[in-house]
Design a protein around this motif. Structure first.
Motif, short mmCIF file in Angstrom:
data_model
loop_
_atom_site.label_atom_id
_atom_site.label_comp_id
_atom_site.label_asym_id
_atom_site.label_seq_id
_atom_site.Cartn_x
_atom_site.Cartn_y
_atom_site.Cartn_z
N GLY A 37 17.76 -3.26 34.45
CA GLY A 37 16.38 -2.49 34.91
C GLY A 37 16.28 -1.41 34.52
N ILE A 38 17.13 -0.68 33.94
CA ILE A 38 17.01 0.99 33.62
C ILE A 38 17.06 1.19 32.08
CG2 ILE A 38 17.72 3.12 34.09
CD1 ILE A 38 19.22 2.28 36.66
N TYR A 39 15.85 2.14 31.72
CA TYR A 39 15.67 2.43 30.47
C TYR A 39 15.47 3.81 30.25
CZ TYR A 39 14.56 -2.57 30.21
OH TYR A 39 14.63 -4.07 30.37
N ASP A 40 16.36 4.42 29.28
CA ASP A 40 16.05 5.75 28.82
C ASP A 40 15.10 6.02 27.57
OD1 ASP A 40 16.49 8.14 27.51
OD2 ASP A 40 18.33 8.33 28.11
N VAL A 41 14.00 6.46 28.15
CA VAL A 41 12.70 6.76 27.03
C VAL A 41 12.65 8.05 26.69
CG1 VAL A 41 10.49 6.45 26.60
CG2 VAL A 41 11.64 4.74 28.01
N ARG A 42 12.69 8.48 25.25
CA ARG A 42 12.64 9.78 25.01
C ARG A 42 11.50 10.12 24.10
NH1 ARG A 42 18.00 13.06 26.20
NH2 ARG A 42 18.84 11.26 27.70
N PHE A 43 10.55 10.74 24.18
CA PHE A 43 9.38 11.27 23.82
C PHE A 43 9.84 12.60 23.09
CE2 PHE A 43 7.12 8.65 27.06
CZ PHE A 43 6.93 7.69 26.20
N ARG A 44 9.89 12.60 21.79
CA ARG A 44 10.62 13.95 21.09
C ARG A 44 9.44 14.62 20.75
NH1 ARG A 44 16.25 13.21 21.75
NH2 ARG A 44 16.64 10.95 21.20
N ALA A 45 9.60 16.04 21.37
CA ALA A 45 8.97 17.33 20.79
C ALA A 45 7.70 17.33 21.42
CB ALA A 45 9.00 17.35 19.31
N VAL A 46 7.28 16.62 22.43
CA VAL A 46 5.81 16.60 22.97
C VAL A 46 5.71 17.81 24.30
CG1 VAL A 46 5.64 14.29 22.79
CG2 VAL A 46 6.77 14.87 24.94
N ALA A 83 5.76 21.59 26.23
CA ALA A 83 5.59 22.88 26.14
C ALA A 83 5.32 23.62 27.58
CB ALA A 83 4.27 23.23 25.27
N PRO A 84 6.16 24.89 27.80
CA PRO A 84 7.14 25.34 26.81
C PRO A 84 8.53 24.46 26.75
CG PRO A 84 7.05 26.69 28.82
CD PRO A 84 5.84 25.46 28.71
N PRO A 85 9.61 25.02 25.99
CA PRO A 85 10.72 24.19 26.29
C PRO A 85 11.41 24.22 27.38
CG PRO A 85 10.59 25.56 24.15
CD PRO A 85 9.72 25.94 25.00
N GLY A 86 12.13 22.92 27.96
CA GLY A 86 12.62 22.85 29.22
C GLY A 86 11.91 22.74 30.51
N ASN A 100 1.97 14.14 31.91
CA ASN A 100 1.95 13.12 32.94
C ASN A 100 2.51 11.82 32.20
OD1 ASN A 100 0.13 10.75 34.08
ND2 ASN A 100 0.46 12.34 35.55
N VAL A 101 3.12 11.29 32.98
CA VAL A 101 3.66 9.96 32.39
C VAL A 101 3.10 8.42 33.22
CG1 VAL A 101 5.73 8.40 32.24
CG2 VAL A 101 6.02 10.76 31.82
N GLN A 102 2.88 7.48 32.62
CA GLN A 102 2.45 6.26 33.26
C GLN A 102 3.21 5.19 32.76
OE1 GLN A 102 0.03 5.95 35.83
NE2 GLN A 102 -0.01 8.33 35.65
N LEU A 109 11.57 5.98 37.38
CA LEU A 109 12.94 6.32 38.02
C LEU A 109 13.13 7.98 38.29
CD1 LEU A 109 15.59 5.23 39.44
CD2 LEU A 109 16.63 5.43 37.08
N ARG A 110 13.08 8.59 37.14
CA ARG A 110 13.16 10.19 37.11
C ARG A 110 12.46 10.45 35.76
NH1 ARG A 110 18.73 8.74 37.53
NH2 ARG A 110 19.79 9.44 35.82
N TRP A 111 12.43 11.84 35.70
CA TRP A 111 11.37 12.51 34.47
C TRP A 111 11.84 13.75 34.36
CZ3 TRP A 111 5.91 13.19 35.85
CH2 TRP A 111 5.21 14.06 34.72
N GLY A 112 12.33 14.25 33.15
CA GLY A 112 12.58 15.81 33.11
C GLY A 112 12.54 16.15 31.63
N ALA A 113 12.62 17.33 31.37
CA ALA A 113 12.64 18.09 29.92
C ALA A 113 13.90 18.42 29.64
CB ALA A 113 11.66 19.25 30.09
N ALA A 114 14.17 18.09 28.20
CA ALA A 114 15.27 18.51 27.35
C ALA A 114 14.67 19.31 26.23
CB ALA A 114 16.21 17.17 27.04
N GLY A 115 14.89 20.61 26.30
CA GLY A 115 14.03 21.43 25.23
C GLY A 115 12.60 21.21 25.13
N LEU A 116 12.00 20.59 23.99
CA LEU A 116 10.65 19.99 23.96
C LEU A 116 10.37 18.59 24.35
CD1 LEU A 116 9.40 22.30 20.81
CD2 LEU A 116 8.82 22.42 23.20
N ASP A 117 11.70 17.81 24.47
CA ASP A 117 11.50 16.38 24.52
C ASP A 117 11.21 16.23 26.08
OD1 ASP A 117 12.60 16.40 22.05
OD2 ASP A 117 14.41 15.62 22.58
#
Length: 364
Positions: free
Chosen positions: A182-191, A193-196, A201-203, A219-227
């Motif tokens: 039931g847990i998924y890691d979704v990564r939207f690359r390079a979207v 700004a600024p990095p980190g 917004n997420v839906q 579940l949670r949501w964060g920034a890794a560089g520009l991702d």
């Protein structure tokens, strides 16, 4: 004083229709906004096929004249038809229940019927019994790469635990991994700004092709560089336990929830308990929107200067438990301001405070 007083007037067909869900030739790859899109509000979930939906809460990329229509096909089951924008099963869709009693909605499927796009929605009472429920719905499809400085939009559809389709306006990859039940890691690359820095917004919307009850959330949501790194959690509404599920997820930064920009020039989003660029408005900028509690499990979000012409909204809960959030009742207009009431619930449908991500957009 009640929330209603304070806010003043907040007030077989399926087989035939959906068998036509075949892909159509895509839009030009240089599109700078959504190629095709539509949004609508179902205020009466009991009307017959194909009843026009409220004009003030629908809009799309079709030519003036036709209207979005819809109708009930089974208990809690409703089809929405967006005219002249059909593109098969491509794209992304979201749905949010408009209910103060814990009812919730999910996607079943979407596809084209002739020139039109059909979105199939199923709604439930707490616990998973089908129930007729008002809801907001959108469908959008995009192609091409956006230049720097005009925001970003990305989306993904997960079917049977794998990425079925995705889009990223930066041209970078979208990846999905089922990291636990039931847990998924979704990564939207390079979207980002600024990095980190957490921004945009997420839906998230659950999808279940057999119309069995599911709920999915952030579940949670964060920034890794520009991702943008989004962990999605899905739950069994009967027990509240995590379970694998199909779902859609999208990210928009400095663009509308349906991916377009300029128009619309009136849109915004706010996620709690975050701040900074997760609270954004165009044209007012970062930090323009406000929110506050109005009672157990209820909140209002104020989007100043954004209620222009046709409008729509979506809400997704955030957190590690099976709580969920809906639009409590239709948003109110005060001049050009929009006031969106949000209600959050425990798995059993009882009011419960919860963080959430909200987004609002006009058509212009």
């Amino acid at each position: 004083m009640s929330l209603r007083l304070r806010l003043r007037h907040l007030a077989a067909v399926l087989a035939v229709v959906l068998a036509a869900a075949l892909s159509i030739t895509g839009a030009p790859a240089t599109a700078a906004t959504a190629d095709r899109f539509g949004f609508a509000y179902v205020d009466d979930p009991t009307v017959p096929l194909w009843t026009p939906l409220p004009a003030a809460y629908q809009f799309g990329s079709w030519a003036p004249g036709p209207m979005a229509t819809g109708g009930k096909v089974a208990p809690g089951r409703f089809l929405v038809r967006f005219p002249a924008i059909g593109l098969g099963s491509r794209g992304n869709a979201h749905v949010t229940a408009v209910a103060k009693d814990g009812r919730f909605c999910e996607l079943v499927r979407w596809g084209s019927s002739g020139a039109d796009e059909i979105v199939d929605v199923q709604c439930f009472r707490p616990g998973g019994t089908p129930a007729d429920t008002p809801f907001t719905v959108l469908w959008t499809v995009s192609s091409g790469i956006l230049p720097a400085g005009v925001g970003a939009y990305a989306s993904a559809q997960v079917l049977s635990n794998v990425l079925a389709q995705s889009y990223n306006s930066t041209g970078a990859p979208v990846t999905v991994a089922n990291v636990a039940v039931g847990i998924y890691d979704v990564r939207f690359r390079a979207v980002g700004a600024p990095p980190g820095v957490l921004s945009g917004n997420v839906q998230v919307t659950a999808q279940q092709p057999n119309a069995q009850p599911r709920r999915c959330k952030i579940l949670r949501w964060g920034a890794a560089g520009l991702d943008a790194v989004v962990y999605v959690a899905c739950h069994d509404p009967f027990t509240g336990a995590r379970m694998n599920s199909d779902f859609t997820v999208s990210f928009h930064r400095e663009r509308s929830v349906y991916a377009s920009f300029g128009p619309p020039k009136h849109f915004g989003y706010l996620a709690t308990p975050f701040a900074g660029p997760t609270n954004y408005s165009y044209p007012l900028g970062v930090g323009a929107n406000g929110f506050g509690p109005t009672g157990p499990g209820t909140f209002v979000v104020k989007f100043p200067a954004l209620h222009e012409k046709s409008t729509t909204a979506q809400v997704t809960a955030i957190g590690d438990d099976p709580s969920y959030c809906t639009i409590q009742e239709l948003w109110a207009q005060f001049g050009s301001d929009a006031v969106l009431p949000v209600a959050c619930f425990s798995n059993a449908g009882r009011p419960q405070d919860a963080p959430f991500s909200s987004t609002f957009s006009s058509s212009v």
